[in-house]
Every structure is written in structure tokens, then in C-alpha cells.
Design a protein around this motif. Structure first.
Motif, PDB file in Angstrom:
ATOM      1  N   LYS A 246       0.829  -1.205   0.000  1.00 52.24           N
ATOM      2  CA  LYS A 246       0.000   0.000   0.000  1.00 52.24           C
ATOM      3  C   LYS A 246       0.862   1.254   0.000  1.00 52.24           C
ATOM      4  N   ASP A 247       1.967   1.238   0.733  1.00 51.74           N
ATOM      5  CA  ASP A 247       2.870   2.384   0.758  1.00 51.74           C
ATOM      6  C   ASP A 247       3.604   2.539  -0.568  1.00 51.74           C
ATOM      7  N   TYR A 248       3.980   1.400  -1.140  1.00 47.52           N
ATOM      8  CA  TYR A 248       4.682   1.427  -2.420  1.00 47.52           C
ATOM      9  C   TYR A 248       3.776   1.991  -3.515  1.00 47.52           C
ATOM     10  N   TYR A 249       2.544   1.473  -3.602  1.00 46.26           N
ATOM     11  CA  TYR A 249       1.607   1.935  -4.626  1.00 46.26           C
ATOM     12  C   TYR A 249       1.242   3.403  -4.431  1.00 46.26           C
ATOM     13  N   LYS A 250       1.127   3.826  -3.193  1.00 48.86           N
ATOM     14  CA  LYS A 250       0.784   5.218  -2.906  1.00 48.86           C
ATOM     15  C   LYS A 250       1.863   6.160  -3.439  1.00 48.86           C
ATOM     16  N   ALA A 251       3.120   5.783  -3.233  1.00 44.12           N
ATOM     17  CA  ALA A 251       4.227   6.612  -3.710  1.00 44.12           C
ATOM     18  C   ALA A 251       4.272   6.652  -5.233  1.00 44.12           C
ATOM     19  N   VAL A 252       4.098   5.481  -5.861  1.00 44.68           N
ATOM     20  CA  VAL A 252       4.119   5.413  -7.323  1.00 44.68           C
ATOM     21  C   VAL A 252       2.987   6.251  -7.910  1.00 44.68           C
ATOM     22  N   ALA A 253       1.797   6.143  -7.308  1.00 45.38           N
ATOM     23  CA  ALA A 253       0.636   6.898  -7.801  1.00 45.38           C
ATOM     24  C   ALA A 253       0.843   8.397  -7.669  1.00 45.38           C
ATOM     25  N   ALA A 254       1.615   8.789  -6.658  1.00 42.21           N
ATOM     26  CA  ALA A 254       1.889  10.209  -6.435  1.00 42.21           C
ATOM     27  C   ALA A 254       3.039  10.715  -7.301  1.00 42.21           C
TER      28      ALA A 254
END
Length: 358
Positions: A247-255
């Protein structure tokens, strides 16, 4: 962030079971990698697979799109051991997978074994080694089982009484080295074995072998860029690790930001010590004058504390500290990690509980 003119010399898909991806997903990912990075024509392109979830067509597809090296885990051939670690894969399946790999003509094949698993004995693991050698892999990696239930709670299901003791594990390791080196495999570093004509063996003979987070590598001069959750990048003077939680990884990529969770900038002392440790772990020896000339230091003065720490290891016959060289003995190779860690100040100051070396 990366010079687009820099050629990619090695690509490795790992971290578990990349072949859980469907073929169209593999093709999509591969297309985007080759579109964004210039790949050297002689690049080493490898992938880890889980033999329980792969087909002949999948293997042939991987080779066709550009993978030229492949690795899969055996762990142990013994059915009782497989059941204890919940990794049941019949002998016939493993030989089928290897036959598909050879049919596809991969340049190099690596298989992984693990010693120290529940219900393993000297005799049962010898049988596993003989069956593994019959597969005729180019490289064999023999990992020490890390029993860390305080880190991996799932291991609490493993009956601790069934684990081989430290003395038996050491006997298994000694036997493993004898069996493999008597059958055309060269002992590379801590846990790797390679045929004499394999690039790892050649690199060790030429003094160009190095170790990184993937294990041993033939490209000492390269920087490592990690993609995906938990992956680690190793640059000339820095390390960085991506987020561990998806969830943290995807959040950073999405941002649109680099998904790193932590990093460290190496000091000059860190770089010097890294060179020393790499030499010990890759070549089982260290030339003091080479370090002195490269970094303009007096080795014995700079590492005075560490040389005192090596004294009991020398008394135990694990290492020879000479005027201009530190040489790891044959028996010391079994515990080379313990010898190298003497030079690691970061490990010395940590109190975290990890697994035992044996």
C-alpha cells in the motif's frame, strides 16, 4: 535520474515467484523495460521461477523474449522435508522443468538448495545432492536455513525439535562442499558452487568476482537499481530501499515520487570497509597493500581493532593474518561471513536478533 546512454548489463527478475505473472503481463513489463532502458547486446538477463507453477510453453516464451539465465528452488528432494516446510514438488516435476529449460537453451541454469531444514540428516541431504547434480545445473546455491520465528511467525509451525543441531548442520555443509567440489563444481564464496567453465568461476579466477544483494556477480563496476516493493538499490556511495508494504509502495508510485522508504549515504569509512568485506567474501583473501594504495591509509593502523578481533579466529584455524595479506583457510570458508563481519561497524553496533551462522 539515470543517464539514458548508460547500458544495462544485467537484469534480474526475482524476489519470489515472478512467474505468477501471466504471459501477456510478462510481455507488457518486458516491453516497457526495453523501451525505457538501453539493454546491452550481451546483457545477462535472468529470472527466478517457482517450478510448481510453470509450463513448458512458459519456459520457451521466457527464452524467446530475451531471458538467457534462469533459476529455480529445489530446497530438498526428500518428501518428509518438503512436507515439513510446505513445499511439495515431486522429483519428476523438477526433472521435467529442467528438461524444458535445456530445450529452450538458456545460457545458464541455477538451482537452490537449503540445508538445516526439519528432518534433514547427513544421509538424506547427500541423496538430495546426488539428485541435484543429476540435473546438471551450471550453478548450485546452498543456503543455510534461517530459523527466525520472531521475524517470520509462520515458522512457529515448524517443529523445532526436528531441526538438525549446529554440529550436524556443519557436517552437512562440509559434506556438501566435498560432494560438489569432487564433481566438477567450484566453491564460490559463502554458498555458491559453479562449474569450472561458468562465468562465476572464471570471474573468481580473474579476481573480478563481487557480491551484491543478488549474490555473486561478474560485473564489479555496475550500480544496482531496484524496482518493486522491498527492493534495494546499491549505488557507488549510497543504498536505498523501497517501501516494504504494497500500500505504501503503490501510494508513492501513484503520487509520482520515488517509492523509497529509507536510504543511507556511505561515508569514506563505509566505502573502505565495503571493499575489504567484498574481497574477503568473494576471494577468501585480502591484499593489505592494495587497500592502502587505493585509499591512502596504513592498513594495520586503520584496522587495529579489527586485527585484534581476528586473533581468536586465527587461533581457531579459520584465518591467517600475514604481513601483507589476510587469508581465509579451507575450514574458515565455512564461516567466512563471521570473519568478514569483524570489519562491519554497523553490525557491531546493532543489537537486533538474527539467525545463527550455523
Amino acid at each position: 535520474l539515470i543517464d539514458k546512454d548508460r547500458k544495462v548489463l544485467q537484469i534480474h527478475w526475482g524476489g519470489g515467484t515472478p512467474n505468477y505473472l501471466e504471459l501477456d503481463q510478462v510481455k507488457f513489463l518486458w516491453k516497457n523495460i526495453t523501451r525505457n532502458f538501453p539493454i546491452a547486446s550481451d546483457a545477462e538477463v535472468s529470472i527466478e521461477i517457482n517450478p510448481r507453477y510453470v509450463t513448458r510453453d512458459y519456459i520457451l516464451f521466457l527464452r524467446d523474449i530475451g531471458f538467457n539465465r534462469i533459476s529455480f528452488g529445489i530446497q530438498d528432494f526428500n518428501p518428509e522435508v518438503q512436507k515439513a516446510v510446505n513445499r511439495i514438488q515431486p522429483e519428476a516435476l523438477l526433472f521435467d522443468v529442467m528438461s524444458w529449460i535445456k530445450e529452450a537453451k538458456f545460457d545458464s541454469v541455477n538451482v537452490d538448495l537449503i540445508y538445516g531444514l526439519p528432518y534433514q540428516t547427513l544421509d538424506t541431504f547427500r541423496e538430495t545432492l546426488h539428485k541435484t547434480m543429476a540435473l546438471d545445473a551450471d550453478r548450485i546455491v546452498v543456503f543455510n536455513f534461517a530459523y527466525v520465528p520472531w521475524i517470520k511467525p509462520v515458522q512457529k509451525m515448524i517443529p523445532q525439535a526436528a531441526l538438525p543441531g549446529a554440529e550436524e548442520k556443519l557436517d552437512i555443509l562440509k559434506m556438501t562442499i566435498e560432494e560438489l567440489t569432487n564433481n566438477e563444481y567450484l566453491f564460490i564464496g559463502m554458498d555458491h558452487f559453479a562449474k569450472n567453465n561458468n562465468e562465476l568461476a572464471i570471474a573468481q579466477r580473474h579476481g573480478t568476482l563481487k557480491r551484491n544483494f543478488q549474490g555473486y556477480t561478474t560485473h564489479a563496476e555496475t550500480e544496482l537499481f531496484g524496482f518493486g516493493a522491498t527492493s534495494i538499490s546499491m549505488l557507488e556511495d549510497a543504498y536505498a530501499q523501497n517501501h516494504k508494504e504494497l500500500k505504501d509502495y503503490y501510494k508513492a508510485v501513484a503520487a509520482g515520487v520515488i517509492p523509497t522508504s529509507k536510504g543511507i549515504k556511505l561515508t569514506q569509512d563505509d566505502i573502505i570497509r565495503r571493499d575489504v568485506i567484498m574481497s574477503i567474501m568473494s576471494h577468501f583473501q585480502l591484499n593489505k597493500s592494495e587497500i592502502e594504495q587505493k585509499y591512502h591509509i596504513n592498513f594495520d593502523k586503520y584496522f587495529g581493532y579489527e586485527l585484534k578481533e581476528l586473533a581468536p579466529l586465527q587461533a581457531d584455524g579459520l584465518v591467517n593474518v600475514l604481513a601483507d595479506e589476510i587469508h581465509i583457510t579451507d575450514i574458515g570458508r565455512l564461516l567466512v561471513r563471521n570473519i568478514a563481519v569483524v570489519f562491519d561497524t554497523h553490525t557491531r553496533t546493532r543489537e537486533t536478533k538474527f539467525s545463527r551462522s550455523i
